[in-house]
Design a protein around this motif. Structure first.
Motif, PDB file in Angstrom:
ATOM      1  N   GLN A  39       0.822  -1.205   0.000  1.00 39.90           N
ATOM      2  CA  GLN A  39       0.000   0.000   0.000  1.00 39.90           C
ATOM      3  C   GLN A  39       0.860   1.260   0.000  1.00 39.90           C
ATOM      4  O   GLN A  39       0.535   2.246  -0.667  1.00 39.90           O
ATOM      5  CB  GLN A  39      -0.960   0.000   1.193  1.00 39.90           C
ATOM      6  N   LEU A  40       1.967   1.229   0.753  1.00 39.85           N
ATOM      7  CA  LEU A  40       2.883   2.377   0.757  1.00 39.85           C
ATOM      8  C   LEU A  40       3.491   2.600  -0.632  1.00 39.85           C
ATOM      9  O   LEU A  40       3.606   3.739  -1.094  1.00 39.85           O
ATOM     10  CB  LEU A  40       3.991   2.173   1.789  1.00 39.85           C
ATOM     11  N   ALA A  41       3.845   1.505  -1.297  1.00 38.88           N
ATOM     12  CA  ALA A  41       4.402   1.606  -2.647  1.00 38.88           C
ATOM     13  C   ALA A  41       3.355   2.174  -3.603  1.00 38.88           C
ATOM     14  O   ALA A  41       3.675   3.021  -4.452  1.00 38.88           O
ATOM     15  CB  ALA A  41       4.879   0.239  -3.125  1.00 38.88           C
ATOM     16  N   GLN A  42       2.112   1.736  -3.457  1.00 40.49           N
ATOM     17  CA  GLN A  42       1.035   2.254  -4.302  1.00 40.49           C
ATOM     18  C   GLN A  42       0.829   3.753  -4.049  1.00 40.49           C
ATOM     19  O   GLN A  42       0.614   4.527  -4.984  1.00 40.49           O
ATOM     20  CB  GLN A  42      -0.272   1.507  -4.034  1.00 40.49           C
ATOM     21  N   LEU A  43       0.906   4.132  -2.778  1.00 48.10           N
ATOM     22  CA  LEU A  43       0.737   5.534  -2.412  1.00 48.10           C
ATOM     23  C   LEU A  43       1.820   6.397  -3.060  1.00 48.10           C
ATOM     24  O   LEU A  43       1.541   7.467  -3.607  1.00 48.10           O
ATOM     25  CB  LEU A  43       0.773   5.669  -0.888  1.00 48.10           C
ATOM     26  N   GLN A  44       3.051   5.917  -3.022  1.00 43.39           N
ATOM     27  CA  GLN A  44       4.154   6.657  -3.638  1.00 43.39           C
ATOM     28  C   GLN A  44       3.956   6.752  -5.159  1.00 43.39           C
ATOM     29  O   GLN A  44       4.209   7.798  -5.762  1.00 43.39           O
ATOM     30  CB  GLN A  44       5.487   5.986  -3.325  1.00 43.39           C
ATOM     31  N   GLN A  45       3.493   5.660  -5.756  1.00 41.54           N
ATOM     32  CA  GLN A  45       3.265   5.653  -7.200  1.00 41.54           C
ATOM     33  C   GLN A  45       2.164   6.655  -7.570  1.00 41.54           C
ATOM     34  O   GLN A  45       2.287   7.391  -8.542  1.00 41.54           O
ATOM     35  CB  GLN A  45       2.874   4.251  -7.663  1.00 41.54           C
ATOM     36  N   ILE A  46       1.122   6.700  -6.765  1.00 37.09           N
ATOM     37  CA  ILE A  46       0.033   7.640  -7.023  1.00 37.09           C
ATOM     38  C   ILE A  46       0.522   9.079  -6.873  1.00 37.09           C
ATOM     39  O   ILE A  46       0.148   9.957  -7.655  1.00 37.09           O
ATOM     40  CB  ILE A  46      -1.174   7.340  -6.099  1.00 37.09           C
ATOM     41  N   GLN A  47       1.378   9.324  -5.901  1.00 37.57           N
ATOM     42  CA  GLN A  47       1.943  10.673  -5.736  1.00 37.57           C
ATOM     43  C   GLN A  47       2.736  11.074  -6.982  1.00 37.57           C
ATOM     44  O   GLN A  47       2.647  12.212  -7.446  1.00 37.57           O
ATOM     45  CB  GLN A  47       2.848  10.732  -4.505  1.00 37.57           C
ATOM     46  N   GLN A  48       3.509  10.144  -7.519  1.00 42.07           N
ATOM     47  CA  GLN A  48       4.288  10.431  -8.717  1.00 42.07           C
ATOM     48  C   GLN A  48       3.371  10.707  -9.910  1.00 42.07           C
ATOM     49  O   GLN A  48       3.618  11.621 -10.698  1.00 42.07           O
ATOM     50  CB  GLN A  48       5.234   9.279  -9.036  1.00 42.07           C
ATOM     51  N   GLN A  49       2.300   9.915 -10.034  1.00 41.03           N
ATOM     52  CA  GLN A  49       1.346  10.139 -11.114  1.00 41.03           C
ATOM     53  C   GLN A  49       0.688  11.512 -10.974  1.00 41.03           C
ATOM     54  O   GLN A  49       0.493  12.217 -11.967  1.00 41.03           O
ATOM     55  CB  GLN A  49       0.282   9.046 -11.121  1.00 41.03           C
TER      56      GLN A  49
END
Length: 121
Positions: free
Chosen positions: A11-21
């Motif tokens: 979930q943390l990795a997904q959160l970081q990916q969403i921030q980048q997007q």
């Protein structure tokens, strides 16, 4: 500090990916807004000119003499296309923000509980 469970790491990795997007979308929107403003300014100025005024348009590195009506039509089409792109980017930003908030809430809930399922203090 205890190792985070794989689900939380994911979930943390997904959160970081969403921030980048979200950052990439903001940059795209900023660029489209700039081009849209320039196009609108060009349209405004062109509409102020006389019908028989000499008009030039950019063709790569060159300026080429052009028909005012054709240039107006091209600029209107470009503006319409940019407006559609802006709306699309806004929808994408809304979806990303919604997903970000959802993941953030899930993480808060998961991290707010200790190993025994009780609230951490």
């Amino acid at each position: 500090m205890n190792e985070l469970p794989p689900q939380i790491q994911n979930q943390l990795a997904q959160l970081q990916q969403i921030q980048q997007q979200a950052q990439a979308l903001m940059q795209q929107r900023s660029q489209v807004e700039m081009v849209l403003r320039e196009t609108e300014r060009a349209l405004d100025e062109l509409k102020k000119t006389e019908d028989d005024a000499v008009v030039y348009k950019a063709a790569g590195e060159l300026l080429v003499k052009a028909n005012k009506e054709e240039v107006l039509k091209d600029l209107e089409e470009k503006k319409d296309s940019l407006d559609v792109r802006m709306k699309s980017l806004a929808r994408q930003e809304e979806r990303i923000q919604s997903r970000f908030t959802q993941l953030q809430d899930q993480l808060k809930a998961a991290l707010g509980k200790g190993p025994s399922g009780k609230e951490a203090s």
